[in-house]
Design a protein around this motif. Sequence first.
Motif, PDB file in Angstrom:
ATOM      1  N   GLN A  19      69.249 -14.705  49.356  1.00 18.07           N
ATOM      2  CA  GLN A  19      69.042 -16.015  49.985  1.00 18.07           C
ATOM      3  C   GLN A  19      70.361 -16.705  50.322  1.00 18.07           C
ATOM      4  O   GLN A  19      70.499 -17.295  51.384  1.00 18.07           O
ATOM      5  N   GLN A  20      71.345 -16.630  49.423  1.00 19.75           N
ATOM      6  CA  GLN A  20      72.636 -17.248  49.687  1.00 19.75           C
ATOM      7  C   GLN A  20      73.335 -16.569  50.858  1.00 19.75           C
ATOM      8  O   GLN A  20      73.951 -17.230  51.699  1.00 19.75           O
ATOM      9  N   VAL A  21      73.259 -15.247  50.919  1.00 20.63           N
ATOM     10  CA  VAL A  21      73.880 -14.498  52.015  1.00 20.63           C
ATOM     11  C   VAL A  21      73.180 -14.835  53.338  1.00 20.63           C
ATOM     12  O   VAL A  21      73.841 -15.083  54.349  1.00 20.63           O
ATOM     13  N   ALA A  22      71.848 -14.876  53.331  1.00 21.83           N
ATOM     14  CA  ALA A  22      71.097 -15.217  54.545  1.00 21.83           C
ATOM     15  C   ALA A  22      71.442 -16.625  55.018  1.00 21.83           C
ATOM     16  O   ALA A  22      71.633 -16.860  56.218  1.00 21.83           O
ATOM     17  N   ARG A  23      71.556 -17.576  54.101  1.00 22.00           N
ATOM     18  CA  ARG A  23      71.928 -18.950  54.481  1.00 22.00           C
ATOM     19  C   ARG A  23      73.341 -18.993  55.059  1.00 22.00           C
ATOM     20  O   ARG A  23      73.598 -19.648  56.070  1.00 22.00           O
ATOM     21  N   GLY A  26      73.252 -17.114  58.588  1.00 21.73           N
ATOM     22  CA  GLY A  26      72.334 -17.738  59.533  1.00 21.73           C
ATOM     23  C   GLY A  26      72.624 -19.208  59.773  1.00 21.73           C
ATOM     24  O   GLY A  26      72.833 -19.630  60.907  1.00 21.73           O
ATOM     25  N   GLU A  27      72.658 -20.003  58.706  1.00 19.88           N
ATOM     26  CA  GLU A  27      72.830 -21.453  58.849  1.00 19.88           C
ATOM     27  C   GLU A  27      74.287 -21.867  59.013  1.00 19.88           C
ATOM     28  O   GLU A  27      74.623 -22.614  59.929  1.00 19.88           O
ATOM     29  N   LEU A  28      75.155 -21.422  58.104  1.00 18.91           N
ATOM     30  CA  LEU A  28      76.542 -21.886  58.138  1.00 18.91           C
ATOM     31  C   LEU A  28      77.334 -21.293  59.297  1.00 18.91           C
ATOM     32  O   LEU A  28      78.088 -21.994  59.960  1.00 18.91           O
ATOM     33  N   LEU A  29      77.182 -19.978  59.525  1.00 24.34           N
ATOM     34  CA  LEU A  29      77.916 -19.357  60.637  1.00 24.34           C
ATOM     35  C   LEU A  29      77.159 -19.463  61.953  1.00 24.34           C
ATOM     36  O   LEU A  29      77.757 -19.321  63.017  1.00 24.34           O
ATOM     37  N   GLY A  30      75.858 -19.684  61.907  1.00 28.07           N
ATOM     38  CA  GLY A  30      75.077 -19.845  63.120  1.00 28.07           C
ATOM     39  C   GLY A  30      74.774 -18.548  63.857  1.00 28.07           C
ATOM     40  O   GLY A  30      74.481 -18.567  65.052  1.00 28.07           O
ATOM     41  N   ALA A  40      66.313  -3.045  52.607  1.00 30.30           N
ATOM     42  CA  ALA A  40      66.943  -4.282  52.167  1.00 30.30           C
ATOM     43  C   ALA A  40      68.131  -4.625  53.056  1.00 30.30           C
ATOM     44  O   ALA A  40      69.271  -4.661  52.614  1.00 30.30           O
ATOM     45  N   VAL A  41      67.871  -4.905  54.329  1.00 30.76           N
ATOM     46  CA  VAL A  41      68.932  -5.206  55.291  1.00 30.76           C
ATOM     47  C   VAL A  41      68.693  -6.591  55.895  1.00 30.76           C
ATOM     48  O   VAL A  41      67.571  -6.938  56.244  1.00 30.76           O
ATOM     49  N   ASP A  52      75.238  -6.150  60.053  1.00 29.25           N
ATOM     50  CA  ASP A  52      74.217  -5.725  59.105  1.00 29.25           C
ATOM     51  C   ASP A  52      74.732  -5.971  57.701  1.00 29.25           C
ATOM     52  O   ASP A  52      75.858  -5.591  57.369  1.00 29.25           O
ATOM     53  N   LEU A  53      73.898  -6.594  56.892  1.00 29.17           N
ATOM     54  CA  LEU A  53      74.228  -6.817  55.486  1.00 29.17           C
ATOM     55  C   LEU A  53      73.218  -6.036  54.667  1.00 29.17           C
ATOM     56  O   LEU A  53      72.008  -6.222  54.818  1.00 29.17           O
ATOM     57  N   VAL A  54      73.715  -5.142  53.841  1.00 24.06           N
ATOM     58  CA  VAL A  54      72.867  -4.201  53.123  1.00 24.06           C
ATOM     59  C   VAL A  54      72.899  -4.507  51.629  1.00 24.06           C
ATOM     60  O   VAL A  54      73.970  -4.539  51.024  1.00 24.06           O
ATOM     61  N   ALA A  55      71.710  -4.737  51.070  1.00 23.98           N
ATOM     62  CA  ALA A  55      71.605  -4.979  49.632  1.00 23.98           C
ATOM     63  C   ALA A  55      71.829  -3.679  48.892  1.00 23.98           C
ATOM     64  O   ALA A  55      71.204  -2.665  49.187  1.00 23.98           O
ATOM     65  N   THR A  56      72.750  -3.731  47.944  1.00 31.14           N
ATOM     66  CA  THR A  56      73.037  -2.546  47.142  1.00 31.14           C
ATOM     67  C   THR A  56      73.523  -2.973  45.769  1.00 31.14           C
ATOM     68  O   THR A  56      74.369  -3.851  45.651  1.00 31.14           O
ATOM     69  N   GLU A  57      72.952  -2.360  44.762  1.00 34.08           N
ATOM     70  CA  GLU A  57      73.383  -2.634  43.378  1.00 34.08           C
ATOM     71  C   GLU A  57      74.774  -2.078  43.140  1.00 34.08           C
ATOM     72  O   GLU A  57      75.507  -2.550  42.306  1.00 34.08           O
ATOM     73  N   ALA A  58      75.139  -1.066  43.905  1.00 37.28           N
ATOM     74  CA  ALA A  58      76.405  -0.366  43.674  1.00 37.28           C
ATOM     75  C   ALA A  58      77.548  -0.906  44.520  1.00 37.28           C
ATOM     76  O   ALA A  58      78.548  -0.235  44.691  1.00 37.28           O
ATOM     77  N   ALA A  59      77.395  -2.114  45.049  1.00 35.56           N
ATOM     78  CA  ALA A  59      78.438  -2.663  45.908  1.00 35.56           C
ATOM     79  C   ALA A  59      79.697  -2.935  45.088  1.00 35.56           C
ATOM     80  O   ALA A  59      79.687  -3.779  44.204  1.00 35.56           O
ATOM     81  N   PRO A  60      80.788  -2.221  45.377  1.00 37.64           N
ATOM     82  CA  PRO A  60      82.034  -2.495  44.654  1.00 37.64           C
ATOM     83  C   PRO A  60      82.634  -3.806  45.157  1.00 37.64           C
ATOM     84  O   PRO A  60      82.412  -4.186  46.303  1.00 37.64           O
ATOM     85  N   PRO A  61      83.360  -4.510  44.317  1.00 33.64           N
ATOM     86  CA  PRO A  61      84.014  -5.721  44.811  1.00 33.64           C
ATOM     87  C   PRO A  61      85.038  -5.350  45.882  1.00 33.64           C
ATOM     88  O   PRO A  61      85.741  -4.348  45.753  1.00 33.64           O
TER      89      PRO A  61
END
Length: 120
Positions: A19-23, A26-30, A40-41, A52-61
């Motif tokens: 939700q934070q990423v979508a906001r 979508g909202e802040l960057l327009g 989960a994209v 494209d933003l992909v949800a992944t548990e293994a996302a390294p910092p």
Amino acid sequence: MDIQAIHRVQLPFPPALRQQVARFYGELLGLTSMPPPAGAVLRYAARGQRVDLVATEAAPPPPAGLTQLSFEVQGLPQLRRRLLAAALQIEEHQALPGYLRFFVHDPAGNRLEFVEPDVD
């Protein structure tokens, strides 16, 4: 062969921050939300390009100091004000001759650069 443009870029995010990423995108960057494929994209359009933003548990910092994505925008001061109003930290310490520029991290920690030609 002549490369014309970037078709899309793909960035990771932890599923718990959906939700934070979508906001943020979508909202802040327009950016315009697009129908995603199955999975989960989150998908956004930036003119003819796609983010494209992909949800992944293994996302390294992301490595500190590396820009993952750079946007050229119109109205950089307005975007800066909107991001500051959303309590995001803006980095403005690296000058780029001929451009106004700043950096910000999205909720997943991806470092983004925003530039606008400096016509003054």
